[in-house]
Design an enzyme around this catalytic site. Structure first.
Site, PDB file in Angstrom:
ATOM      1  N   GLU A   1       0.532  -1.802  -0.173  1.00  0.00           N
ATOM      2  CA  GLU A   1      -0.465   0.188   0.092  1.00  0.00           C
ATOM      3  C   GLU A   1       0.673   1.629   0.108  1.00  0.00           C
ATOM      4  O   GLU A   1       0.641   1.423   0.937  1.00  0.00           O
ATOM      5  CB  GLU A   1      -1.039  -0.511   1.444  1.00  0.00           C
ATOM      6  CG  GLU A   1      -1.606  -1.588   1.010  1.00  0.00           C
ATOM      7  CD  GLU A   1      -3.345  -1.498   2.529  1.00  0.00           C
ATOM      8  OE1 GLU A   1      -2.736  -0.516   3.732  1.00  0.00           O
ATOM      9  OE2 GLU A   1      -3.458  -1.737   2.341  1.00  0.00           O
TER      10      GLU A   1
ATOM     11  N   GLU B   1      -5.524  -8.552   0.585  1.00  0.00           N
ATOM     12  CA  GLU B   1      -6.402  -8.078   1.680  1.00  0.00           C
ATOM     13  C   GLU B   1      -7.617  -7.856   1.328  1.00  0.00           C
ATOM     14  O   GLU B   1      -8.081  -7.100   1.097  1.00  0.00           O
ATOM     15  CB  GLU B   1      -5.787  -6.468   2.544  1.00  0.00           C
ATOM     16  CG  GLU B   1      -4.102  -7.243   3.386  1.00  0.00           C
ATOM     17  CD  GLU B   1      -3.996  -5.193   3.318  1.00  0.00           C
ATOM     18  OE1 GLU B   1      -4.230  -4.733   4.425  1.00  0.00           O
ATOM     19  OE2 GLU B   1      -2.296  -5.635   3.884  1.00  0.00           O
TER      20      GLU B   1
HETATM   21  O1  IFM Z   1      -4.726  -3.096   9.133  1.00  0.00           O
HETATM   22  C1  IFM Z   1      -4.101  -2.594   7.632  1.00  0.00           C
HETATM   23  C2  IFM Z   1      -2.855  -3.623   6.891  1.00  0.00           C
HETATM   24  O2  IFM Z   1      -1.644  -2.869   7.924  1.00  0.00           O
HETATM   25  C3  IFM Z   1      -2.900  -2.410   5.342  1.00  0.00           C
HETATM   26  N1  IFM Z   1      -3.919  -2.497   5.314  1.00  0.00           N
HETATM   27  C4  IFM Z   1      -5.241  -2.047   5.186  1.00  0.00           C
HETATM   28  C5  IFM Z   1      -5.280  -2.668   7.330  1.00  0.00           C
HETATM   29  C6  IFM Z   1      -6.681  -2.327   7.989  1.00  0.00           C
HETATM   30  O3  IFM Z   1      -6.609  -0.927   7.849  1.00  0.00           O
END
Ligand code: IFM
Length: 457
Positions: free
Chosen positions: A175, A360
């Site tokens: 990210e 994710e």
């Molecule tokens: O916890 C975070 C993760 O570290 C990165 N992506 C989003 C998740 C939720 O906010």
């Protein structure tokens, strides 16, 4: 790819036979012991130890104590039936100063973790950078120093040499948008800069570092490397011209900022507008470096943005309008599974049919405390169900989705929110380190065992 999902007329929730089912975490959020065995501090260690930066002053000093409990955690992953586990490496555990000397004891932790996973029949997937920059490098300018591309590639090379014999899926960065937006524009994440100029420089250097690490991998790696990008489809709040233009800016800023340079070799035109005098064009050398072919794209998806023009807001001059009639998670994020299908088909249309992993996806809920060894979290089950069906819909539309990683395996330190927001399939009692499988863990286990067929019911 073997594919029952795309057979014409097949309406059953069913995933490709070789679909990879996993769960994800990151180092600072779960490991604890940030300074153990010779590790150096990271910017997140410094940030959480600065009063006022996290809810209740929470830090990652202990977190889920995964540094010590990793074998038990792997046993839980096995119980769940996970086929893959996405973790991140703490750069400053391995290279305490960020460059130069390797800390053998720090590296040994990841060695043990990978061996434990393989012994449990779980495929390790490693992210090299999930936000915990070595503090020593931040003192040299961190992501604002162009030399970081070489520092990162050297660190990446050390990890490839140590683990590529056993790790088959690598991600350079997690990210980059959040790193720039939260860490350098709004200052709500480490390193806490609040600047309209720094995000451009950080973004460029993150991409250069990604490119250099991919180049290194091509010389010594034998498996697959990609990057994990968070995407949020943007929809206009109204048909007003200003909102339509704002939606384009928000989309460029969040969704095309990293994908365009990687896949198309340039930046969206909107960036000159968004950052005005803070913007500078990509050089031909950097464009070439960043546009390295990658083996897969990791997508992190949580929600959508309904966008309104707001010239008084920080770049890109937009705000997201809360949809009051829609369901939201405990973080206030709208639940919008359709957006996941939309971003996946958008990627195929814009960048070609690149292999994709959902790296994710998940939801924060204010779960009840465990009772009789159980935690009932029906909202999270519904969230996963909806989003898995959305992935399936994209597969049916021809998108090459190869796997799915739930976020997250464990309740953990949700960055500036500390331990107040729970994303886990597994409940963690942070006082005792007791783990309890939530209903969503049992549900996800059923999904894995049936390869999605149980979504039918
Ligand atoms: O916890 C975070 C993760 O570290 C990165 N992506 C989003 C998740 C939720 O906010």
């Amino acid at each position: 790819m073997t594919d029952t999902a795309t057979e014409p007329g097949n309406t059953k929730p069913w995933f490709p036979a070789d679909f990879l089912w996993g769960a994800a975490t990151s180092a600072y959020q779960i490991e604890g012991s940030p300074l153990a065995d010779g590790a150096g501090p990271s910017i997140w260690h410094h940030f959480t130890h600065t009063p006022g930066q996290t809810t209740d002053g929470d830090t990652g000093d202990i977190a889920c104590d995964h540094y010590h409990c990793y074998a038990d955690d792997v046993a839980l992953m096995r119980l769940l039936g996970l086929q893959a586990y996405r973790f991140s490496v703490s750069w400053s555990r391995v290279l305490p100063e960020g460059r130069g000397r390797v800390n053998a004891k720090g590296l040994a932790f990841y060695d043990r973790l990978v061996d434990e996973l393989l012994a449990a029949g779980i495929q390790p997937a490693a992210t090299l950078y999930h936000w915990d920059l070595p503090a020593a490098l931040d003192h040299l300018g961190g992501w604002l120093n162009p030399d970081i591309a070489h520092w990162f590639a050297d660190y990446a090379e050390a990890m490839f040499r140590a683990l590529d014999d056993r790790v088959q899926l690598w991600m350079t960065l997690n990210e980059p948008w959040v790193i720039c937006d939260a860490g350098y524009l709004h200052g709500v994440h480490a390193p806490g800069h609040k600047s309209v100029f720094d995000p451009v420089l950080a973004s460029r250097n993150l991409m250069r570092a990604h490119g250099e690490a991919v180049c290194r991998y091509r010389t010594i790696g034998n498996h697959r490397i990609g990057i994990a990008i968070n995407l949020e489809p943007k929809y206009p709040a109204s048909n007003r011209e200003a909102d339509l233009a704002a939606t384009q800016r928000a989309d460029a800023y969040m969704n095309r900022q990293f994908l365009d340079p990687i896949f198309l070799g340039n930046y969206p035109d909107e960036f000159r507008d968004i950052f005005a005098e803070g913007w500078f064009d990509l050089t031909a050398d950097d464009a070439q470096l960043i546009r390295q072919p990658i083996d897969f794209l990791g997508i992190n998806y949580y929600s959508r943005g309904v966008t309104r023009d707001d010239p008084s807001a920080l770049p890109p001059g937009t705000i997201s309008v809360r949809q009051s009639d829609a369901p939201h998670t405990d973080l206030g994020w709208e639940i919008f599974p359709q957006g996941l299908t939309d971003v996946l088909t958008w990627i195929k249309d814009r960048y070609g049919n690149v292999p994709i992993y959902i790296t994710e996806n998940g939801a924060a809920y204010n779960d009840p405390a465990p009772t009789n060894g159980a935690v009932d979290d029906p909202d999270r089950v519904a969230y996963y169900r909806g989003h898995l069906l959305a992935v399936l819909e994209a597969i049916r539309k021809g998108v090459d989705v190869r796997g799915y990683f739930a976020w997250s395996l464990l309740d953990n330190l949700e960055w500036a929110y500390g331990f107040s927001k729970r994303f886990g399939l597994i409940h963690v009692d942070f006082a005792t380190q007791a783990r309890t499988l939530k209903s969503s863990a049992h549900f996800y286990g059923d999904v894995i065992r049936s390869n999605g067929a149980c979504l039918n019911t």
